[in-house]
Design a protein around this motif. Structure first.
Motif, PDB file in Angstrom:
ATOM      1  N   SER A  98       0.796  -1.228   0.000  1.00 45.07           N
ATOM      2  CA  SER A  98       0.000   0.000   0.000  1.00 45.07           C
ATOM      3  C   SER A  98       0.829   1.280   0.000  1.00 45.07           C
ATOM      4  N   LEU A  99       2.140   1.179   0.251  1.00 40.69           N
ATOM      5  CA  LEU A  99       2.981   2.382   0.287  1.00 40.69           C
ATOM      6  C   LEU A  99       3.424   2.721  -1.134  1.00 40.69           C
ATOM      7  N   ALA A 100       2.428   3.137  -1.917  1.00 40.97           N
ATOM      8  CA  ALA A 100       2.617   3.426  -3.330  1.00 40.97           C
ATOM      9  C   ALA A 100       1.531   4.396  -3.788  1.00 40.97           C
ATOM     10  N   GLU A 101       1.708   4.961  -4.954  1.00 42.84           N
ATOM     11  CA  GLU A 101       0.716   5.916  -5.456  1.00 42.84           C
ATOM     12  C   GLU A 101      -0.562   5.216  -5.910  1.00 42.84           C
ATOM     13  N   TYR A 102      -0.437   3.960  -6.363  1.00 40.85           N
ATOM     14  CA  TYR A 102      -1.593   3.169  -6.780  1.00 40.85           C
ATOM     15  C   TYR A 102      -1.426   1.744  -6.254  1.00 40.85           C
ATOM     16  N   ALA A 103      -2.549   1.076  -5.992  1.00 39.33           N
ATOM     17  CA  ALA A 103      -2.507  -0.304  -5.520  1.00 39.33           C
ATOM     18  C   ALA A 103      -3.639  -1.099  -6.140  1.00 39.33           C
ATOM     19  N   ALA A 104      -3.331  -2.340  -6.536  1.00 39.42           N
ATOM     20  CA  ALA A 104      -4.358  -3.276  -6.986  1.00 39.42           C
ATOM     21  C   ALA A 104      -4.919  -3.969  -5.752  1.00 39.42           C
ATOM     22  N   VAL A 105      -6.240  -3.888  -5.583  1.00 41.00           N
ATOM     23  CA  VAL A 105      -6.887  -4.394  -4.371  1.00 41.00           C
ATOM     24  C   VAL A 105      -7.949  -5.429  -4.768  1.00 41.00           C
ATOM     25  N   PRO A 106      -7.854  -6.661  -4.269  1.00 42.20           N
ATOM     26  CA  PRO A 106      -8.931  -7.628  -4.522  1.00 42.20           C
ATOM     27  C   PRO A 106     -10.263  -7.090  -3.992  1.00 42.20           C
ATOM     28  N   GLU A 107     -11.319  -7.274  -4.763  1.00 38.24           N
ATOM     29  CA  GLU A 107     -12.629  -6.781  -4.335  1.00 38.24           C
ATOM     30  C   GLU A 107     -12.997  -7.305  -2.953  1.00 38.24           C
ATOM     31  N   ARG A 108     -12.639  -8.553  -2.658  1.00 41.21           N
ATOM     32  CA  ARG A 108     -13.003  -9.165  -1.378  1.00 41.21           C
ATOM     33  C   ARG A 108     -12.303  -8.525  -0.182  1.00 41.21           C
ATOM     34  N   ALA A 109     -11.240  -7.735  -0.434  1.00 40.40           N
ATOM     35  CA  ALA A 109     -10.474  -7.146   0.669  1.00 40.40           C
ATOM     36  C   ALA A 109     -10.894  -5.714   0.987  1.00 40.40           C
ATOM     37  N   ALA A 110     -11.746  -5.119   0.173  1.00 42.57           N
ATOM     38  CA  ALA A 110     -12.047  -3.692   0.295  1.00 42.57           C
ATOM     39  C   ALA A 110     -13.457  -3.447   0.829  1.00 42.57           C
ATOM     40  N   ALA A 111     -13.645  -2.248   1.362  1.00 48.40           N
ATOM     41  CA  ALA A 111     -14.962  -1.784   1.816  1.00 48.40           C
ATOM     42  C   ALA A 111     -15.055  -0.294   1.545  1.00 48.40           C
ATOM     43  N   LEU A 112     -16.278   0.207   1.461  1.00 51.58           N
ATOM     44  CA  LEU A 112     -16.468   1.643   1.280  1.00 51.58           C
ATOM     45  C   LEU A 112     -15.978   2.387   2.516  1.00 51.58           C
ATOM     46  N   LYS A 113     -15.280   3.484   2.304  1.00 53.93           N
ATOM     47  CA  LYS A 113     -14.793   4.305   3.405  1.00 53.93           C
ATOM     48  C   LYS A 113     -15.958   4.950   4.137  1.00 53.93           C
ATOM     49  N   PRO A 114     -15.983   4.867   5.470  1.00 54.41           N
ATOM     50  CA  PRO A 114     -17.027   5.576   6.207  1.00 54.41           C
ATOM     51  C   PRO A 114     -17.003   7.068   5.868  1.00 54.41           C
ATOM     52  N   ALA A 115     -18.168   7.621   5.572  1.00 55.05           N
ATOM     53  CA  ALA A 115     -18.228   9.005   5.083  1.00 55.05           C
ATOM     54  C   ALA A 115     -17.778  10.018   6.123  1.00 55.05           C
ATOM     55  N   ASN A 116     -17.877   9.663   7.396  1.00 61.44           N
ATOM     56  CA  ASN A 116     -17.508  10.615   8.437  1.00 61.44           C
ATOM     57  C   ASN A 116     -16.019  10.622   8.742  1.00 61.44           C
ATOM     58  N   LEU A 117     -15.259   9.741   8.112  1.00 63.81           N
ATOM     59  CA  LEU A 117     -13.811   9.712   8.305  1.00 63.81           C
ATOM     60  C   LEU A 117     -13.102  10.320   7.113  1.00 63.81           C
ATOM     61  N   ASP A 118     -12.014  11.045   7.375  1.00 65.22           N
ATOM     62  CA  ASP A 118     -11.180  11.474   6.258  1.00 65.22           C
ATOM     63  C   ASP A 118     -10.279  10.309   5.853  1.00 65.22           C
ATOM     64  N   PHE A 119      -9.483  10.503   4.797  1.00 72.42           N
ATOM     65  CA  PHE A 119      -8.693   9.384   4.281  1.00 72.42           C
ATOM     66  C   PHE A 119      -7.605   8.945   5.254  1.00 72.42           C
ATOM     67  N   VAL A 120      -7.025   9.878   5.982  1.00 72.02           N
ATOM     68  CA  VAL A 120      -6.012   9.523   6.974  1.00 72.02           C
ATOM     69  C   VAL A 120      -6.620   8.659   8.073  1.00 72.02           C
ATOM     70  N   GLN A 121      -7.761   9.075   8.597  1.00 70.76           N
ATOM     71  CA  GLN A 121      -8.423   8.288   9.642  1.00 70.76           C
ATOM     72  C   GLN A 121      -8.792   6.893   9.139  1.00 70.76           C
ATOM     73  N   ALA A 122      -9.323   6.821   7.922  1.00 71.57           N
ATOM     74  CA  ALA A 122      -9.726   5.525   7.365  1.00 71.57           C
ATOM     75  C   ALA A 122      -8.524   4.600   7.168  1.00 71.57           C
ATOM     76  N   ALA A 123      -7.394   5.157   6.743  1.00 72.92           N
ATOM     77  CA  ALA A 123      -6.203   4.337   6.518  1.00 72.92           C
ATOM     78  C   ALA A 123      -5.630   3.786   7.810  1.00 72.92           C
ATOM     79  N   SER A 124      -5.993   4.372   8.930  1.00 76.09           N
ATOM     80  CA  SER A 124      -5.476   3.897  10.220  1.00 76.09           C
ATOM     81  C   SER A 124      -6.193   2.648  10.714  1.00 76.09           C
ATOM     82  N   ILE A 125      -7.275   2.264  10.071  1.00 72.62           N
ATOM     83  CA  ILE A 125      -8.169   1.256  10.638  1.00 72.62           C
ATOM     84  C   ILE A 125      -7.921  -0.192  10.220  1.00 72.62           C
ATOM     85  N   PRO A 126      -7.686  -0.531   8.943  1.00 68.30           N
ATOM     86  CA  PRO A 126      -7.863  -1.921   8.502  1.00 68.30           C
ATOM     87  C   PRO A 126      -7.184  -3.002   9.338  1.00 68.30           C
ATOM     88  N   MET A 127      -5.873  -2.932   9.536  1.00 66.79           N
ATOM     89  CA  MET A 127      -5.226  -4.041  10.241  1.00 66.79           C
ATOM     90  C   MET A 127      -5.626  -4.111  11.709  1.00 66.79           C
TER      91      MET A 127
END
Length: 335
Positions: A98-127
């Motif tokens: 993920s430490l790149a400008e673009y990443a290929a992500v399997p559909e099964r691994a992704a979810a819509l970002k919660p609208a109330n979080l900014d991108f920094v907050q959302a990136a802090s969550i997955p693991m």
């Protein structure tokens, strides 16, 4: 595109920024422009070769697991996402980073970002979110009224796991330094041990579950505070034979892991407790459930520091120093 790449295993000089080809996606993948990437302790362990027997990287390999960003392309078989969607995901153990400008992500691994979080907050969550979810709901099966011990409550895992355990109705005990006592209390911790002043094993009693997050003798000490029938789930090892079997490892590794875990399993059995080692797996549907909790503010992200992409290695060094309160995030795209 630019990416932080693991060139070779070694204690120094293992990572470097490189220009690499933008990923070509498979039919079941989405291409995400990465806006932010969360850092995790394992990102500092992998380059040293600590996980060579477990994680198979084809070097050079892009580092990082957690990301948030915007979908710029979808594969032919993708049905849950479209171009322009804001998403977050974990790529851990998927052979890409993920430490790149673009990443290929399997559909099964992704979810819509919660609208109330900014991108920094959302990136802090997955693991930390998925690890806590899989430990507390799958392995421990935490129920209302039970007592859960989450050491290192001010760290990345701790700040999330405390909140999830409270959401599940548990009473939570934790350890932290003097400076972070109020932080962990604000997240819902009921029994807080300042490790600079006392030992948790001398004070806490009657716990139903323990989340192992601290290296050293923390797990053995934690067995002194559990009651019969308890569950101990470790994120830091030792790996056990069940883990080796689940990953289809050879006989030698199964034998090695059974030896490594023999002592802690024996000690757990003496307390009529169950021990297991947890290796988090990406799961977009679980991440979507976590997103619902974030969307309704029943759990909140805790971000310590944000580093620009060019300073990603400085971010990793800051994380490795062990003083972060919550998560450390690298930001690729400024708002």
């Amino acid at each position: 595109m630019k990416a932080l790449v693991l060139q070779r295993y070694g204690k120094t000089g293992a990572l470097a920024f490189s220009d690499v080809l933008r990923p070509t996606i498979k039919p079941d993948e989405i291409l995400v422009q990465v806006y932010a990437a969360g850092l995790n302790p394992i990102d500092n362990m992998i380059p040293k070769g600590d996980f060579k027997p477990i994680l198979k990287f084809q070097l050079p390999a892009t580092m990082g697991s957690d990301l948030s960003g915007v979908v710029v392309e979808v594969g032919a078989r993708v049905t849950r996402f479209k171009v322009g969607d804001a998403v977050f995901a974990s790529l851990f153990d998927l052979g890409t980073g993920s430490l790149a400008e673009y990443a290929a992500v399997p559909e099964r691994a992704a979810a819509l970002k919660p609208a109330n979080l900014d991108f920094v907050q959302a990136a802090s969550i997955p693991m930390v979110g998925l690890t806590s979810w899989q430990a507390l709901t799958e392995r421990m099966q935490v129920k209302a009224g039970q007592k859960v011990f989450v050491p290192a409550g001010s760290g990345g895992i701790g700040t999330f796991a405390i909140q999830l355990a409270k959401h599940l109705g548990a009473k939570v005990g934790t350890t932290t330094s003097t400076a972070n006592v109020e932080l962990v209390r604000s997240l819902g911790a009921d029994e807080v041990i300042d490790y600079k002043k006392q030992e948790f094993e001398d004070t806490l009693r009657g716990y139903d579950a323990v989340l192992g997050t601290i290296r050293g003798d923390g797990l053995e000490k934690a067995l002194r505070i559990v009651k019969p029938g308890s569950t101990v789930v470790s994120l830091i090892g030792p790996p056990d034979a069940a883990f080796a079997r689940a990953r289809g490892m050879n006989f030698v590794l199964k034998f090695v892991f059974s030896l490594l875990s023999r002592k802690i399993i024996r000690l757990a059995k003496q307390r009529n407790s169950r021990y297991s080692f947890l290796f988090v797996r990406p799961d977009g549907r679980q991440l979507a459930k976590i997103g619902e909790l974030l969307q309704t503010s029943r759990i909140r992200p805790v971000v310590d520091r944000v580093f620009p992409f060019a300073q990603a290695q400085e971010g990793l060094a800051y994380l490795e120093a062990g003083r972060a309160k919550g998560k450390v995030v690298v930001q690729m795209v400024q708002p």
